[in-house]
Design a protein around this motif. Structure first.
Motif, mmCIF file in Angstrom:
data_model
loop_
_atom_site.group_PDB
_atom_site.id
_atom_site.type_symbol
_atom_site.label_atom_id
_atom_site.label_comp_id
_atom_site.label_asym_id
_atom_site.label_seq_id
_atom_site.Cartn_x
_atom_site.Cartn_y
_atom_site.Cartn_z
ATOM 1 N N UNK A 40 0.835 -1.209 0.000
ATOM 2 C CA UNK A 40 0.000 0.000 0.000
ATOM 3 C C UNK A 40 0.870 1.258 0.000
ATOM 4 N N UNK A 41 1.962 1.229 0.763
ATOM 5 C CA UNK A 41 2.876 2.369 0.747
ATOM 6 C C UNK A 41 3.468 2.579 -0.644
ATOM 7 N N UNK A 42 3.977 1.506 -1.235
ATOM 8 C CA UNK A 42 4.595 1.609 -2.558
ATOM 9 C C UNK A 42 3.572 2.095 -3.585
ATOM 10 N N UNK A 43 2.386 1.511 -3.573
ATOM 11 C CA UNK A 43 1.351 1.925 -4.528
ATOM 12 C C UNK A 43 0.921 3.371 -4.307
ATOM 13 N N UNK A 44 0.786 3.774 -3.047
ATOM 14 C CA UNK A 44 0.414 5.152 -2.736
ATOM 15 C C UNK A 44 1.490 6.144 -3.134
ATOM 16 N N UNK A 45 2.735 5.828 -2.818
ATOM 17 C CA UNK A 45 3.835 6.723 -3.173
ATOM 18 C C UNK A 45 3.984 6.806 -4.689
ATOM 19 N N UNK A 46 3.801 5.689 -5.373
ATOM 20 C CA UNK A 46 3.877 5.685 -6.835
ATOM 21 C C UNK A 46 2.771 6.569 -7.414
ATOM 22 N N UNK A 47 1.547 6.406 -6.911
ATOM 23 C CA UNK A 47 0.426 7.219 -7.370
ATOM 24 C C UNK A 47 0.701 8.710 -7.172
ATOM 25 N N UNK A 48 1.285 9.044 -6.037
ATOM 26 C CA UNK A 48 1.557 10.451 -5.718
ATOM 27 C C UNK A 48 2.872 10.943 -6.328
ATOM 28 N N UNK A 49 3.497 10.081 -7.120
ATOM 29 C CA UNK A 49 4.735 10.427 -7.826
ATOM 30 C C UNK A 49 5.869 10.806 -6.873
ATOM 31 N N UNK A 50 6.025 9.999 -5.829
ATOM 32 C CA UNK A 50 7.065 10.215 -4.830
ATOM 33 C C UNK A 50 8.169 9.183 -5.054
ATOM 34 N N UNK A 51 9.421 9.605 -5.001
ATOM 35 C CA UNK A 51 10.527 8.667 -5.222
ATOM 36 C C UNK A 51 10.552 7.537 -4.194
#
Length: 190
Positions: A40-51
């Motif tokens: 969920x963290x990886x998917x959320x950070x990816x969605x928000x365009x965070x490295x």
């Protein structure tokens, strides 16, 4: 008076996923919950365009990043033999992002995660440890790792809390999809 450290937007942090590898995951109780939160963290950070950066501890001995996570990682793992992930390569990568806020998850909480957190704090980073996305073989080790990290200046958070903190606003275009990621139900396999 203490200072409140918050992340107020997706350009203000980096996610560091530590050693989510086959042989390490296999010895963690309730690893399905751990994997669910990390995904969920990886998917959320990816969605928000965070490295996102991730590491592998001695992958020739402990295996590669688990199959449930490796396909959603954009970058190759930083390989290491030291327990801490902090070395000149990681520091160079982090300096390129121009942020002092590092969100940390992974395993094992009392070894690689804790030593990385302590080294990041020593390098003047603001470290956010995602308590429900780290684990150790023994719960007491995780508990004491969290206590020590916090006593040294790390901020403790949870998967849902940090994702909403970074999103910051319900009118943001990604909010609806982020809410779907957050509300996702864990499967027994993940």
């Amino acid at each position: 008076m203490s200072c409140c450290i918050r992340i107020k937007g997706s350009d203000e942090c980096v996610l560091l996923v530590i050693d989510v590898q086959e042989k390490l995951v296999n010895v963690i109780n309730d690893s399905n919950i751990l994997i669910w939160n990390i995904k969920r963290l990886i998917n959320g950070f990816t969605l928000l365009n965070i490295p996102i950066q991730h590491t592998e501890q001695a992958p020739d001995k402990l295996g590669k990043t688990i199959n449930q996570i490796s396909p959603i990682m954009v970058k190759d793992a930083l390989k290491k033999t030291k327990f801490s992930a902090v070395d000149s390569m990681l520091l160079k990568i982090l300096s390129n992002y121009k942020t002092k806020n590092i969100v940390v998850c992974g395993i094992e909480a009392h070894i690689c995660v804790l030593q990385t957190v302590l080294d990041l704090i020593e390098q003047d980073f603001n470290v956010f440890v995602v308590a429900d996305a780290i684990a150790s073989r023994n719960n007491v080790d995780k508990e004491f790792a969290l206590t020590r990290a916090m006593s040294q200046g790390a901020s403790l958070t949870t998967t849902e809390s940090i994702l909403f903190e970074i999103c910051n606003n319900s009118i943001r275009p990604e909010f609806k999809e982020l809410s779907t990621i957050i509300k996702e139900i864990p499967s027994s396999k993940n």
